[in-house]
Design a protein around this motif. Structure first.
Motif, PDB file in Angstrom:
ATOM      1  N   TYR A  49       0.840  -1.206   0.219  1.00 42.16           N
ATOM      2  CA  TYR A  49      -0.122  -0.061   0.152  1.00 42.16           C
ATOM      3  C   TYR A  49       0.872   1.257   0.051  1.00 42.16           C
ATOM      4  O   TYR A  49       0.730   2.102   0.858  1.00 42.16           O
ATOM      5  CB  TYR A  49      -0.874  -0.153   1.016  1.00 42.16           C
ATOM      6  N   PHE A  56      -5.340  -1.128  -5.391  1.00 41.67           N
ATOM      7  CA  PHE A  56      -6.339  -1.722  -4.546  1.00 41.67           C
ATOM      8  C   PHE A  56      -7.673  -1.219  -4.945  1.00 41.67           C
ATOM      9  O   PHE A  56      -8.794  -2.003  -4.965  1.00 41.67           O
ATOM     10  CB  PHE A  56      -6.071  -1.426  -3.091  1.00 41.67           C
ATOM     11  N   ILE A  88      -9.041  -2.633  -8.036  1.00 45.90           N
ATOM     12  CA  ILE A  88      -9.586  -3.879  -7.518  1.00 45.90           C
ATOM     13  C   ILE A  88     -10.859  -4.198  -7.085  1.00 45.90           C
ATOM     14  O   ILE A  88     -11.578  -4.977  -7.345  1.00 45.90           O
ATOM     15  CB  ILE A  88      -8.588  -4.756  -6.578  1.00 45.90           C
ATOM     16  N   TYR A 135     -14.409  -8.908  -8.020  1.00 42.20           N
ATOM     17  CA  TYR A 135     -13.984  -8.758  -6.564  1.00 42.20           C
ATOM     18  C   TYR A 135     -15.443  -8.230  -5.723  1.00 42.20           C
ATOM     19  O   TYR A 135     -15.566  -7.243  -5.639  1.00 42.20           O
ATOM     20  CB  TYR A 135     -12.962  -7.882  -6.500  1.00 42.20           C
ATOM     21  N   LEU A 143     -16.105  -8.671  -2.863  1.00 41.34           N
ATOM     22  CA  LEU A 143     -16.014  -8.376  -1.113  1.00 41.34           C
ATOM     23  C   LEU A 143     -16.455  -6.833  -0.687  1.00 41.34           C
ATOM     24  O   LEU A 143     -17.318  -6.693   0.216  1.00 41.34           O
ATOM     25  CB  LEU A 143     -14.586  -8.392  -0.434  1.00 41.34           C
ATOM     26  N   GLY A 161     -13.331  -4.721   5.574  1.00 42.88           N
ATOM     27  CA  GLY A 161     -12.782  -5.472   4.380  1.00 42.88           C
ATOM     28  C   GLY A 161     -12.245  -6.728   4.559  1.00 42.88           C
ATOM     29  O   GLY A 161     -11.578  -7.181   3.486  1.00 42.88           O
ATOM     30  N   SER A 162     -12.275  -7.160   5.679  1.00 44.53           N
ATOM     31  CA  SER A 162     -11.794  -8.670   5.786  1.00 44.53           C
ATOM     32  C   SER A 162     -10.308  -8.684   6.007  1.00 44.53           C
ATOM     33  O   SER A 162      -9.447  -9.464   5.354  1.00 44.53           O
ATOM     34  CB  SER A 162     -12.110  -9.647   4.684  1.00 44.53           C
ATOM     35  N   THR A 163      -9.768  -7.414   6.361  1.00 48.15           N
ATOM     36  CA  THR A 163      -8.105  -6.992   6.244  1.00 48.15           C
ATOM     37  C   THR A 163      -7.575  -7.968   7.280  1.00 48.15           C
ATOM     38  O   THR A 163      -6.473  -8.484   7.335  1.00 48.15           O
ATOM     39  CB  THR A 163      -8.025  -5.554   6.396  1.00 48.15           C
ATOM     40  N   ASN A 193      -5.711 -10.914   6.149  1.00 50.38           N
ATOM     41  CA  ASN A 193      -4.329 -10.988   5.748  1.00 50.38           C
ATOM     42  C   ASN A 193      -3.115 -11.294   6.525  1.00 50.38           C
ATOM     43  O   ASN A 193      -2.226 -11.389   6.174  1.00 50.38           O
ATOM     44  CB  ASN A 193      -4.113  -9.564   5.029  1.00 50.38           C
ATOM     45  N   TYR A 252      -9.745 -13.282  -6.744  1.00 42.77           N
ATOM     46  CA  TYR A 252      -8.268 -12.634  -6.535  1.00 42.77           C
ATOM     47  C   TYR A 252      -7.361 -12.885  -7.997  1.00 42.77           C
ATOM     48  O   TYR A 252      -6.015 -12.920  -8.118  1.00 42.77           O
ATOM     49  CB  TYR A 252      -7.534 -13.456  -5.412  1.00 42.77           C
ATOM     50  N   THR A 297      -5.550  -7.289 -10.219  1.00 50.05           N
ATOM     51  CA  THR A 297      -4.635  -7.883  -9.176  1.00 50.05           C
ATOM     52  C   THR A 297      -3.340  -8.412  -9.365  1.00 50.05           C
ATOM     53  O   THR A 297      -2.208  -8.194  -8.564  1.00 50.05           O
ATOM     54  CB  THR A 297      -5.568  -9.037  -8.284  1.00 50.05           C
ATOM     55  N   PHE A 318      -1.274  -5.217  -9.072  1.00 54.54           N
ATOM     56  CA  PHE A 318      -1.264  -4.771  -7.453  1.00 54.54           C
ATOM     57  C   PHE A 318      -0.084  -5.707  -6.916  1.00 54.54           C
ATOM     58  O   PHE A 318       0.591  -5.059  -6.271  1.00 54.54           O
ATOM     59  CB  PHE A 318      -2.814  -5.159  -6.848  1.00 54.54           C
ATOM     60  N   GLU A 359       1.008 -12.937   0.022  1.00 54.93           N
ATOM     61  CA  GLU A 359      -0.373 -12.421   0.783  1.00 54.93           C
ATOM     62  C   GLU A 359      -1.007 -13.783   1.073  1.00 54.93           C
ATOM     63  O   GLU A 359      -1.225 -14.644   0.551  1.00 54.93           O
ATOM     64  CB  GLU A 359      -1.097 -11.670   0.083  1.00 54.93           C
ATOM     65  N   SER A 364      -5.152 -14.330   2.280  1.00 54.39           N
ATOM     66  CA  SER A 364      -6.656 -13.763   2.570  1.00 54.39           C
ATOM     67  C   SER A 364      -7.550 -14.824   3.049  1.00 54.39           C
ATOM     68  O   SER A 364      -8.101 -15.597   2.337  1.00 54.39           O
ATOM     69  CB  SER A 364      -7.169 -13.416   1.106  1.00 54.39           C
TER      70      SER A 364
HETATM   71  C1  AVJ Z   1      -7.044  -5.629   1.855  1.00 58.48           C
HETATM   72  C2  AVJ Z   1      -8.116  -7.661   2.979  1.00 58.48           C
HETATM   73  C3  AVJ Z   1      -9.395  -6.017   1.513  1.00 58.48           C
HETATM   74  O1  AVJ Z   1      -7.320  -9.612   0.655  1.00 58.48           O
HETATM   75  O2  AVJ Z   1      -9.104  -9.339  -0.026  1.00 58.48           O
HETATM   76  C4  AVJ Z   1      -7.348  -7.878  -2.773  1.00 58.48           C
HETATM   77  C5  AVJ Z   1      -6.531  -7.255  -0.380  1.00 58.48           C
HETATM   78  N1  AVJ Z   1      -5.439  -8.579  -2.193  1.00 58.48           N
HETATM   79  N2  AVJ Z   1      -6.681  -8.505  -3.804  1.00 58.48           N
HETATM   80  C6  AVJ Z   1      -8.272  -8.850   0.422  1.00 58.48           C
HETATM   81  C7  AVJ Z   1      -6.378  -7.790  -1.699  1.00 58.48           C
HETATM   82  C8  AVJ Z   1      -5.781  -8.987  -3.465  1.00 58.48           C
HETATM   83  C9  AVJ Z   1      -7.719  -7.444   0.249  1.00 58.48           C
HETATM   84  N3  AVJ Z   1      -8.096  -6.613   1.464  1.00 58.48           N
END
Ligand code: AVJ
Length: 322
Positions: free
Chosen positions: A41, A49, A52, A58, A60, A164-166, A169, A209, A216, A219, A283, A285
């Motif tokens: 970031y 992002f 995305i 996507y 979410l 965001g379901s952060t 991660n 993803y 993505t 990213f 990463e 998720s």
């Molecule tokens: C930061 C949690 C909202 O994991 O879905 C999105 C980051 N990485 N696509 C996730 C992300 C690849 C995203 N969040």
């Protein structure tokens, strides 16, 4: 004036370049290699992002936004008036605006965000839309202890917002640590509102993803571009490919950068060798079940006070209390 005020109140604990260097060298020295996803970031990564979240695959962000709109009246009565809203990883602040508008006279808002550019831009925008809310932005890495600024007016309670379901991660132990830090920050009467992506058909998750437009992938590759920009490393971006696969037995997307050939990379005078086909983890998720998330929260001393899922059961919001 809104921008000036946001700047004036900024608490800047931005991670210095030597943190990135230390973390990159440590991760590249491991077997298998890995790099921390929090470094996605920078300004460019935050823009990617945002792109995305606009991709059709996507789901979410869209599903969480609709769920939040639907759930807000109930959240507002549960929280009451005069809250200090603290958000970890605030990003663009789009969901925040709906939350702050839906709550009863929130006293203050503290976004904690690692990307300085995203933080200043979103705080300025929120400040002009919500002049009655005191803006107290903090530029910091929320995976380390963050001292919170005190609002001018004493807030009735603290609401930690972590959408965001952060949380997904992070590894299990890291997630417990972050939830425990939130519990500490919110105090005995505080609450946390957490967004969690739920377990579902793996094909839907993998598509999210691996968007067809390749946003993505761009990213993920920006992580290497960032290291080149900030550390002067010489990653050849054409020599790596994005790969995101759902590991069902661990209920998580695992994202890798895969070396397309045998190659050497220099970082701060150190040389790292990649084999052809070597996958570097960048990463996780995690995707949650109802029970799995409650157990995770409990490990941090938090209980699920309330919660709601969207009609398809794809995404959930949970209100936690100590
Ligand atoms: C930061 C949690 C909202 O994991 O879905 C999105 C980051 N990485 N696509 C996730 C992300 C690849 C995203 N969040």
């Amino acid at each position: 004036p809104a921008t000036a005020r946001a700047h004036a109140a900024l608490t800047d604990l931005h991670p210095p370049a030597d943190d990135i260097l230390r973390d990159a060298l440590a991760g590249l020295s491991r077997t298998p290699k890995r790099l921390p996803s929090k470094y996605f970031y920078d300004a460019q990564g935050s823009r990617l992002f945002e792109a995305i979240t606009r991709q059709p695959e996507y789901y979410l962000t869209r599903v969480e936004q609709a769920l939040l709109d639907d759930y807000l009246p109930a959240i507002a009565s549960a929280i009451g008036s005069g809250a200090h809203v603290v958000e970890y990883g605030s990003g663009s602040g789009r969901k925040t605006r709906r939350l702050l508008e839906g709550l009863r006279e929130p006293a203050a808002y503290t976004p904690v965000e690692i990307s300085r550019a995203a933080l200043l831009e979103s705080t300025a925008r929120l400040a002009s839309a919500l002049p009655a809310v005191e803006m107290l932005p903090v530029c910091a890495d929320f995976t380390r202890p963050v001292p919170l600024p005190a609002p001018t007016r004493r807030p009735r309670r603290t609401l930690v917002f972590f959408p965001g379901s952060t949380l997904g991660n992070f590894t299990h132990d890291e997630a417990v640590g972050i939830l425990a830090a939130m519990r500490e920050a919110m105090g005995a009467d505080g609450r946390a509102l957490i967004g969690i992506d739920l377990q579902k058909d793996p094909a839907l998750i993998e598509a999210a993803y691996n968007d067809a437009a390749g946003v993505t992938a761009a990213f993920t590759l920006n992580l290497l571009a960032r290291l080149n920009r900030e550390l002067g490393s010489d990653f050849d971006l054409a020599g790596f490919r994005h790969r995101a696969v759902y590991a069902g037995e661990r209920s998580r997307i695992e994202t890798f950068l895969v070396s397309q050939r045998a190659q050497q990379v220099q970082v701060a005078g150190r040389r790292f060798h990649f084999d052809a086909g070597e996958a570097m983890l960048v990463e996780y998720s995690h995707k949650y079940s109802d029970g799995g998330f409650a157990t995770l929260a409990a490990a941090a001393g938090l209980a699920v006070a309330d919660g709601r899922n969207d009609p398809r059961g794809w995404f959930g919001l949970r209100l936690l209390r100590p």
